[in-house]
Write a protein that holds these residues in place. Structure first.
Motif, PDB file in Angstrom:
ATOM      1  N   MET A   1      64.987  28.958 -41.576  1.00  0.00           N
ATOM      2  CA  MET A   1      65.563  28.154 -40.519  1.00  0.00           C
ATOM      3  C   MET A   1      66.908  28.727 -40.078  1.00  0.00           C
ATOM      4  SD  MET A   1      63.428  25.828 -39.617  1.00  0.00           S
ATOM      5  CE  MET A   1      64.443  24.801 -38.610  1.00  0.00           C
ATOM      6  N   LEU A   2      67.648  29.317 -41.015  1.00  0.00           N
ATOM      7  CA  LEU A   2      68.931  29.913 -40.649  1.00  0.00           C
ATOM      8  C   LEU A   2      68.735  31.012 -39.617  1.00  0.00           C
ATOM      9  CD1 LEU A   2      71.966  30.429 -40.980  1.00  0.00           C
ATOM     10  CD2 LEU A   2      71.399  31.914 -42.907  1.00  0.00           C
ATOM     11  N   ARG A   3      67.771  31.899 -39.848  1.00  0.00           N
ATOM     12  CA  ARG A   3      67.531  32.995 -38.902  1.00  0.00           C
ATOM     13  C   ARG A   3      67.073  32.454 -37.553  1.00  0.00           C
ATOM     14  NH1 ARG A   3      70.732  35.142 -41.640  1.00  0.00           N
ATOM     15  NH2 ARG A   3      70.138  36.167 -43.550  1.00  0.00           N
ATOM     16  N   CYS A   4      66.296  31.400 -37.552  1.00  0.00           N
ATOM     17  CA  CYS A   4      65.865  30.794 -36.292  1.00  0.00           C
ATOM     18  C   CYS A   4      67.063  30.214 -35.553  1.00  0.00           C
ATOM     19  CB  CYS A   4      64.811  29.726 -36.544  1.00  0.00           C
ATOM     20  SG  CYS A   4      63.245  30.393 -37.134  1.00  0.00           S
ATOM     21  N   ALA A   5      67.975  29.590 -36.290  1.00  0.00           N
ATOM     22  CA  ALA A   5      69.188  29.045 -35.670  1.00  0.00           C
ATOM     23  C   ALA A   5      70.036  30.168 -35.097  1.00  0.00           C
ATOM     24  CB  ALA A   5      69.980  28.235 -36.682  1.00  0.00           C
ATOM     25  N   GLU A   6      70.099  31.310 -35.795  1.00  0.00           N
ATOM     26  CA  GLU A   6      70.854  32.451 -35.282  1.00  0.00           C
ATOM     27  C   GLU A   6      70.262  32.982 -33.981  1.00  0.00           C
ATOM     28  OE1 GLU A   6      70.813  35.214 -38.521  1.00  0.00           O
ATOM     29  OE2 GLU A   6      72.549  34.287 -39.484  1.00  0.00           O
ATOM     30  N   LEU A   7      68.960  32.827 -33.807  1.00  0.00           N
ATOM     31  CA  LEU A   7      68.304  33.232 -32.566  1.00  0.00           C
ATOM     32  C   LEU A   7      68.443  32.165 -31.482  1.00  0.00           C
ATOM     33  CD1 LEU A   7      64.978  34.744 -33.936  1.00  0.00           C
ATOM     34  CD2 LEU A   7      66.865  35.993 -32.883  1.00  0.00           C
ATOM     35  N   GLY A   8      68.960  31.013 -31.840  1.00  0.00           N
ATOM     36  CA  GLY A   8      69.116  29.925 -30.876  1.00  0.00           C
ATOM     37  C   GLY A   8      67.861  29.102 -30.684  1.00  0.00           C
ATOM     38  N   LEU A   9      66.957  29.159 -31.664  1.00  0.00           N
ATOM     39  CA  LEU A   9      65.710  28.406 -31.569  1.00  0.00           C
ATOM     40  C   LEU A   9      65.879  27.018 -32.172  1.00  0.00           C
ATOM     41  CD1 LEU A   9      63.246  31.201 -32.700  1.00  0.00           C
ATOM     42  CD2 LEU A   9      63.713  30.454 -30.370  1.00  0.00           C
ATOM     43  N   SER A  10      65.442  26.028 -31.442  1.00  0.00           N
ATOM     44  CA  SER A  10      65.482  24.654 -31.943  1.00  0.00           C
ATOM     45  C   SER A  10      64.160  24.311 -32.621  1.00  0.00           C
ATOM     46  CB  SER A  10      65.720  23.688 -30.781  1.00  0.00           C
ATOM     47  OG  SER A  10      64.588  23.683 -29.919  1.00  0.00           O
ATOM     48  N   ALA A  11      64.136  23.183 -33.291  1.00  0.00           N
ATOM     49  CA  ALA A  11      62.903  22.717 -33.923  1.00  0.00           C
ATOM     50  C   ALA A  11      61.821  22.508 -32.865  1.00  0.00           C
ATOM     51  CB  ALA A  11      63.153  21.437 -34.702  1.00  0.00           C
ATOM     52  N   GLU A  12      62.216  22.046 -31.692  1.00  0.00           N
ATOM     53  CA  GLU A  12      61.260  21.857 -30.604  1.00  0.00           C
ATOM     54  C   GLU A  12      60.697  23.197 -30.130  1.00  0.00           C
ATOM     55  OE1 GLU A  12      64.447  20.437 -30.425  1.00  0.00           O
ATOM     56  OE2 GLU A  12      63.719  18.528 -31.211  1.00  0.00           O
ATOM     57  N   ASP A  13      61.556  24.223 -30.094  1.00  0.00           N
ATOM     58  CA  ASP A  13      61.077  25.562 -29.730  1.00  0.00           C
ATOM     59  C   ASP A  13      60.038  26.039 -30.730  1.00  0.00           C
ATOM     60  OD1 ASP A  13      62.874  25.747 -27.561  1.00  0.00           O
ATOM     61  OD2 ASP A  13      64.419  26.672 -28.821  1.00  0.00           O
ATOM     62  N   LEU A  14      60.325  25.838 -31.999  1.00  0.00           N
ATOM     63  CA  LEU A  14      59.429  26.312 -33.052  1.00  0.00           C
ATOM     64  C   LEU A  14      58.076  25.608 -33.035  1.00  0.00           C
ATOM     65  CD1 LEU A  14      61.968  26.666 -35.982  1.00  0.00           C
ATOM     66  CD2 LEU A  14      60.981  28.488 -34.578  1.00  0.00           C
ATOM     67  N   ASP A  15      58.052  24.377 -32.533  1.00  0.00           N
ATOM     68  CA  ASP A  15      56.790  23.640 -32.449  1.00  0.00           C
ATOM     69  C   ASP A  15      55.770  24.349 -31.566  1.00  0.00           C
ATOM     70  OD1 ASP A  15      57.517  21.595 -34.153  1.00  0.00           O
ATOM     71  OD2 ASP A  15      58.191  20.264 -32.529  1.00  0.00           O
ATOM     72  N   SER A  16      56.263  25.083 -30.563  1.00  0.00           N
ATOM     73  CA  SER A  16      55.347  25.738 -29.617  1.00  0.00           C
ATOM     74  C   SER A  16      55.194  27.226 -29.886  1.00  0.00           C
ATOM     75  CB  SER A  16      55.848  25.518 -28.187  1.00  0.00           C
ATOM     76  OG  SER A  16      57.114  26.121 -28.019  1.00  0.00           O
ATOM     77  N   MET A  17      55.698  27.711 -31.026  1.00  0.00           N
ATOM     78  CA  MET A  17      55.639  29.137 -31.348  1.00  0.00           C
ATOM     79  C   MET A  17      54.842  29.369 -32.626  1.00  0.00           C
ATOM     80  SD  MET A  17      59.612  30.148 -30.625  1.00  0.00           S
ATOM     81  CE  MET A  17      59.360  31.913 -30.659  1.00  0.00           C
ATOM     82  N   THR A  18      54.218  30.538 -32.703  1.00  0.00           N
ATOM     83  CA  THR A  18      53.553  30.926 -33.937  1.00  0.00           C
ATOM     84  C   THR A  18      54.553  31.665 -34.814  1.00  0.00           C
ATOM     85  OG1 THR A  18      52.851  33.088 -33.104  1.00  0.00           O
ATOM     86  CG2 THR A  18      51.364  31.212 -32.694  1.00  0.00           C
ATOM     87  N   MET A  19      54.222  31.840 -36.073  1.00  0.00           N
ATOM     88  CA  MET A  19      55.085  32.615 -36.968  1.00  0.00           C
ATOM     89  C   MET A  19      55.203  34.049 -36.473  1.00  0.00           C
ATOM     90  SD  MET A  19      56.446  30.755 -39.239  1.00  0.00           S
ATOM     91  CE  MET A  19      57.138  32.059 -40.209  1.00  0.00           C
ATOM     92  N   GLY A  20      54.129  34.571 -35.929  1.00  0.00           N
ATOM     93  CA  GLY A  20      54.145  35.927 -35.392  1.00  0.00           C
ATOM     94  C   GLY A  20      55.158  36.082 -34.274  1.00  0.00           C
TER      95      GLY A  20
END
Length: 50
Positions: A1-20
């Motif tokens: 989650m830290l790396r996702c936050a560094e990319l500026g991704l929110s939890a809502e963004d992650l809901d529509s994205m795959t791990m890939g």
């Protein structure tokens, strides 16, 4: 989650994205500082898809 936050991704963004997709973004971020000796031309792209 830290790396996702560094990319500026929110939890809502992650809901529509795959791990890939997330991995691809992390790899691209890690490569941002790289200098490449060669830039592809249109002929290179055409040959790749040709």
């Amino acid at each position: 989650m830290l790396r996702c936050a560094e990319l500026g991704l929110s939890a809502e963004d992650l809901d529509s994205m795959t791990m890939g997709m997330v991995y691809d973004m992390l790899i691209e971020r890690a490569n941002d500082h790289e200098k490449y000796n060669y830039k592809a031309t249109q002929a290179d792209i055409d040959a790749f898809f040709g």
